[in-house]
Design a protein around this motif. Structure first.
Motif, PDB file in Angstrom:
ATOM      1  N   ALA A 128       9.286  13.559 -24.340  1.00 20.42           N
ATOM      2  CA  ALA A 128      10.621  13.906 -24.843  1.00 20.42           C
ATOM      3  C   ALA A 128      11.510  12.677 -25.006  1.00 20.42           C
ATOM      4  O   ALA A 128      12.720  12.807 -25.111  1.00 20.42           O
ATOM      5  CB  ALA A 128      11.292  14.905 -23.898  1.00 20.42           C
ATOM      6  N   ALA A 129      10.892  11.506 -25.037  1.00 23.11           N
ATOM      7  CA  ALA A 129      11.691  10.274 -25.026  1.00 23.11           C
ATOM      8  C   ALA A 129      12.641  10.184 -26.203  1.00 23.11           C
ATOM      9  O   ALA A 129      13.811   9.807 -26.044  1.00 23.11           O
ATOM     10  CB  ALA A 129      10.756   9.066 -25.014  1.00 23.11           C
ATOM     11  N   GLU A 130      12.168  10.512 -27.391  1.00 20.05           N
ATOM     12  CA  GLU A 130      13.024  10.370 -28.571  1.00 20.05           C
ATOM     13  C   GLU A 130      14.274  11.227 -28.442  1.00 20.05           C
ATOM     14  O   GLU A 130      15.386  10.762 -28.690  1.00 20.05           O
ATOM     15  CB  GLU A 130      12.271  10.753 -29.846  1.00 20.05           C
ATOM     16  N   ARG A 131      14.117  12.469 -28.033  1.00 19.33           N
ATOM     17  CA  ARG A 131      15.278  13.355 -27.884  1.00 19.33           C
ATOM     18  C   ARG A 131      16.171  12.902 -26.730  1.00 19.33           C
ATOM     19  O   ARG A 131      17.391  13.024 -26.803  1.00 19.33           O
ATOM     20  CB  ARG A 131      14.805  14.792 -27.626  1.00 19.33           C
ATOM     21  N   ASN A 132      15.571  12.376 -25.661  1.00 21.00           N
ATOM     22  CA  ASN A 132      16.372  11.891 -24.541  1.00 21.00           C
ATOM     23  C   ASN A 132      17.251  10.721 -24.955  1.00 21.00           C
ATOM     24  O   ASN A 132      18.456  10.694 -24.685  1.00 21.00           O
ATOM     25  CB  ASN A 132      15.465  11.475 -23.376  1.00 21.00           C
ATOM     26  N   VAL A 133      16.639   9.750 -25.605  1.00 18.81           N
ATOM     27  CA  VAL A 133      17.403   8.582 -26.059  1.00 18.81           C
ATOM     28  C   VAL A 133      18.438   9.013 -27.087  1.00 18.81           C
ATOM     29  O   VAL A 133      19.588   8.550 -27.069  1.00 18.81           O
ATOM     30  CB  VAL A 133      16.453   7.508 -26.637  1.00 18.81           C
ATOM     31  N   ALA A 134      18.042   9.909 -27.981  1.00 19.11           N
ATOM     32  CA  ALA A 134      18.966  10.383 -29.010  1.00 19.11           C
ATOM     33  C   ALA A 134      20.184  11.056 -28.379  1.00 19.11           C
ATOM     34  O   ALA A 134      21.321  10.875 -28.844  1.00 19.11           O
ATOM     35  CB  ALA A 134      18.264  11.351 -29.954  1.00 19.11           C
ATOM     36  N   THR A 135      19.971  11.834 -27.318  1.00 19.43           N
ATOM     37  CA  THR A 135      21.083  12.525 -26.670  1.00 19.43           C
ATOM     38  C   THR A 135      22.068  11.537 -26.058  1.00 19.43           C
ATOM     39  O   THR A 135      23.293  11.701 -26.176  1.00 19.43           O
ATOM     40  CB  THR A 135      20.558  13.483 -25.584  1.00 19.43           C
ATOM     41  N   ILE A 136      21.563  10.505 -25.404  1.00 18.77           N
ATOM     42  CA  ILE A 136      22.448   9.500 -24.810  1.00 18.77           C
ATOM     43  C   ILE A 136      23.246   8.784 -25.898  1.00 18.77           C
ATOM     44  O   ILE A 136      24.456   8.559 -25.770  1.00 18.77           O
ATOM     45  CB  ILE A 136      21.638   8.493 -23.983  1.00 18.77           C
ATOM     46  N   ILE A 137      22.592   8.427 -26.994  1.00 23.23           N
ATOM     47  CA  ILE A 137      23.301   7.785 -28.101  1.00 23.23           C
ATOM     48  C   ILE A 137      24.323   8.743 -28.700  1.00 23.23           C
ATOM     49  O   ILE A 137      25.451   8.350 -29.040  1.00 23.23           O
ATOM     50  CB  ILE A 137      22.296   7.310 -29.177  1.00 23.23           C
ATOM     51  N   GLU A 178      29.891  16.552 -34.894  1.00 20.88           N
ATOM     52  CA  GLU A 178      28.477  16.642 -34.533  1.00 20.88           C
ATOM     53  C   GLU A 178      27.575  16.084 -35.634  1.00 20.88           C
ATOM     54  O   GLU A 178      26.515  15.531 -35.350  1.00 20.88           O
ATOM     55  CB  GLU A 178      28.110  18.088 -34.205  1.00 20.88           C
ATOM     56  N   GLY A 179      28.009  16.219 -36.876  1.00 22.70           N
ATOM     57  CA  GLY A 179      27.223  15.649 -37.968  1.00 22.70           C
ATOM     58  C   GLY A 179      27.165  14.133 -37.900  1.00 22.70           C
ATOM     59  O   GLY A 179      26.118  13.524 -38.130  1.00 22.70           O
ATOM     60  N   LEU A 180      28.291  13.504 -37.582  1.00 21.46           N
ATOM     61  CA  LEU A 180      28.301  12.051 -37.437  1.00 21.46           C
ATOM     62  C   LEU A 180      27.496  11.612 -36.222  1.00 21.46           C
ATOM     63  O   LEU A 180      26.780  10.606 -36.258  1.00 21.46           O
ATOM     64  CB  LEU A 180      29.737  11.544 -37.334  1.00 21.46           C
ATOM     65  N   ALA A 181      27.620  12.358 -35.115  1.00 20.97           N
ATOM     66  CA  ALA A 181      26.870  11.999 -33.910  1.00 20.97           C
ATOM     67  C   ALA A 181      25.362  12.079 -34.156  1.00 20.97           C
ATOM     68  O   ALA A 181      24.599  11.213 -33.708  1.00 20.97           O
ATOM     69  CB  ALA A 181      27.270  12.900 -32.751  1.00 20.97           C
ATOM     70  N   THR A 182      24.916  13.105 -34.883  1.00 24.65           N
ATOM     71  CA  THR A 182      23.483  13.215 -35.182  1.00 24.65           C
ATOM     72  C   THR A 182      23.058  12.164 -36.209  1.00 24.65           C
ATOM     73  O   THR A 182      21.899  11.750 -36.232  1.00 24.65           O
ATOM     74  CB  THR A 182      23.125  14.623 -35.694  1.00 24.65           C
ATOM     75  N   PHE A 183      23.995  11.718 -37.046  1.00 23.97           N
ATOM     76  CA  PHE A 183      23.699  10.633 -37.986  1.00 23.97           C
ATOM     77  C   PHE A 183      23.419   9.335 -37.224  1.00 23.97           C
ATOM     78  O   PHE A 183      22.495   8.582 -37.555  1.00 23.97           O
ATOM     79  CB  PHE A 183      24.881  10.439 -38.940  1.00 23.97           C
ATOM     80  N   PHE A 184      24.204   9.063 -36.189  1.00 20.24           N
ATOM     81  CA  PHE A 184      24.065   7.819 -35.427  1.00 20.24           C
ATOM     82  C   PHE A 184      22.963   7.891 -34.376  1.00 20.24           C
ATOM     83  O   PHE A 184      22.472   6.854 -33.928  1.00 20.24           O
ATOM     84  CB  PHE A 184      25.394   7.478 -34.738  1.00 20.24           C
ATOM     85  N   GLU A 185      22.578   9.087 -33.952  1.00 24.94           N
ATOM     86  CA  GLU A 185      21.692   9.206 -32.800  1.00 24.94           C
ATOM     87  C   GLU A 185      20.247   8.859 -33.077  1.00 24.94           C
ATOM     88  O   GLU A 185      19.479   8.618 -32.138  1.00 24.94           O
ATOM     89  CB  GLU A 185      21.734  10.640 -32.252  1.00 24.94           C
TER      90      GLU A 185
END
Length: 391
Positions: free
Chosen positions: A226-235, A261-268
């Motif tokens: 789950a590393a990608e989602r974990n790192v993505a969540t912190i970002i 939330e759209g911008l956060a998912t863009f950057f994550e």
């Protein structure tokens, strides 16, 4: 998704200072006051800028450590006007304040823009601080290329990092309730802090004095399924913190969730080619793209208007995944194809006051002011663009 439920609960709590805030003051003239108030049968002192003063005598105070303090009128005991400007805590003063609030055993790592408060390994704190600083540089560089000049944070950006999920839950449940069980980190608009825990699971080895280098930690993080989602969540949560400290968004304002939330998912989106978890900003978020394509066959024709008018799709667990996916896709489309109009729209939204309200018609009119009212043409262009993206 973690900041969604938190945001709504914080706004509900903060807006209780007054049913209708009577005065949202100009940032150039925020008065500094000392307020003695009673909270849960305890006398407390708040010293800071008055961002909002309610008509019944409540306040929204910005304190010197960056926290927002909502004070209801019935709690106020004494108010004193102070001379001068807000004294921003930094260095030893900020660390002393944090030490008083956090459980025993926390250490502190200060970087140029962050203070990491942690009781996990030094190596993990160092890795996390590096991730935050890289995001900070990438964030400002990105908006500079879009001709959006942002302000630098007034306060050091604080992250609280627990060694174990159990300790994190004991702390987080006091702030976000039971939602803490389903999230690995969150940004709190009131405290202005990101809270999370050590995702690598190596803290117990570190406490046994086994030396763990930063590269080994990074490899451990990225090796997990789950590393990608974990790192993505912190970002993702760190993006929210940056957005609310740089002038991109106003804390406790009625910021549309499709934007936030759209911008956060863009950057994550972590860059698979980067061994450090964060590479180029704006790569395709494959997680969101897959979810959007799964949702597309049942997507209603007026999906865009519904998303822009209100946040209900984000708040309903049955539609939240699709809402996040569509908000990412639409933000990606606008930033890649119509960034001048979108930046102008974001600048408009950045002026929203804390604790203000916007009904559906106003939100729609605001959007149409920058993008027009031909929804069919906009939707066709959007779907065609997203349809050409590759996983």
């Amino acid at each position: 998704m973690s900041s969604l439920g938190l945001r709504s609960s914080l706004i509900a709590f903060a807006i209780a200072i007054s049913s209708v805030p009577s005065a949202t003051l100009s940032q150039d003239s925020y008065p500094v006051r000392q307020i003695i108030y009673e909270y849960q049968n305890e006398l407390r002192e708040a010293v800071g800028e008055v961002l909002v003063e309610g008509e019944q005598g409540g306040f929204l105070i910005l304190a010197g450590d960056g926290q927002l303090i909502p004070i209801q009128s019935r709690e106020v005991k004494r108010v004193q006007e102070l001379q001068g400007t807000l004294s921003v805590l930094d260095g030893a003063a900020l660390e002393a304040t944090l030490r008083e609030e956090l459980p025993e055993g926390f250490r502190f790592l200060s970087t140029e823009h962050y203070v990491i408060c942690y009781n996990t390994s030094d190596a993990y704190a160092k890795w996390l601080s590096g991730l935050f600083e890289r995001l900070y540089r990438s964030y400002y560089s990105f908006w500079e290329t879009k001709q959006f000049k942002l302000q630098k944070p007034r306060f050091k950006l604080v992250a609280v990092v627990f060694a174990t999920r159990q300790d994190y839950l004991a702390y987080a449940e006091k702030e976000v309730g039971r939602a803490a069980e389903s999230i690995i980190g969150y940004y709190n608009q009131n405290t202005n802090r990101v809270t999370t825990f050590d995702l690598t699971g190596v803290s117990e080895f570190a406490t046994q004095k086994t030396r763990v280098s930063t590269p080994e930690l990074i490899a451990s993080v990225l090796a997990q399924p789950a590393a990608e989602r974990n790192v993505a969540t912190i970002i993702h949560e760190s993006f929210h913190q940056l957005a609310h400290n740089s002038g991109l968004q106003t804390r406790l304002a009625h910021n549309p969730l499709w934007v936030s939330e759209g911008l956060a998912t863009f950057f994550e989106s972590p860059d698979p080619s980067s061994s450090r978890g964060l590479g180029k900003i704006g790569i395709v978020n494959t997680f969101c793209l897959r979810n959007f394509r799964s949702y597309f066959p049942t997507r209603p024709k007026d999906a865009l208007q519904k998303m822009i008018k209100d946040d209900s799709r984000f708040r309903d667990p049955a539609s939240a995944t699709a809402a996040y996916a569509e908000s990412w896709a639409f933000n990606y489309f606008l930033l890649k194809t119509r960034h001048k109009e979108y930046v102008a729209y974001l600048k408009h939204l950045s002026q929203l006051p804390p604790l203000g309200t916007q009904d559906a018609d106003v939100r729609l009119e605001d959007f149409q002011q920058f993008f027009g009212d031909d929804w069919d043409a906009l939707d066709r262009a959007f779907i065609k663009f997203i349809g050409n993206l590759k996983l």
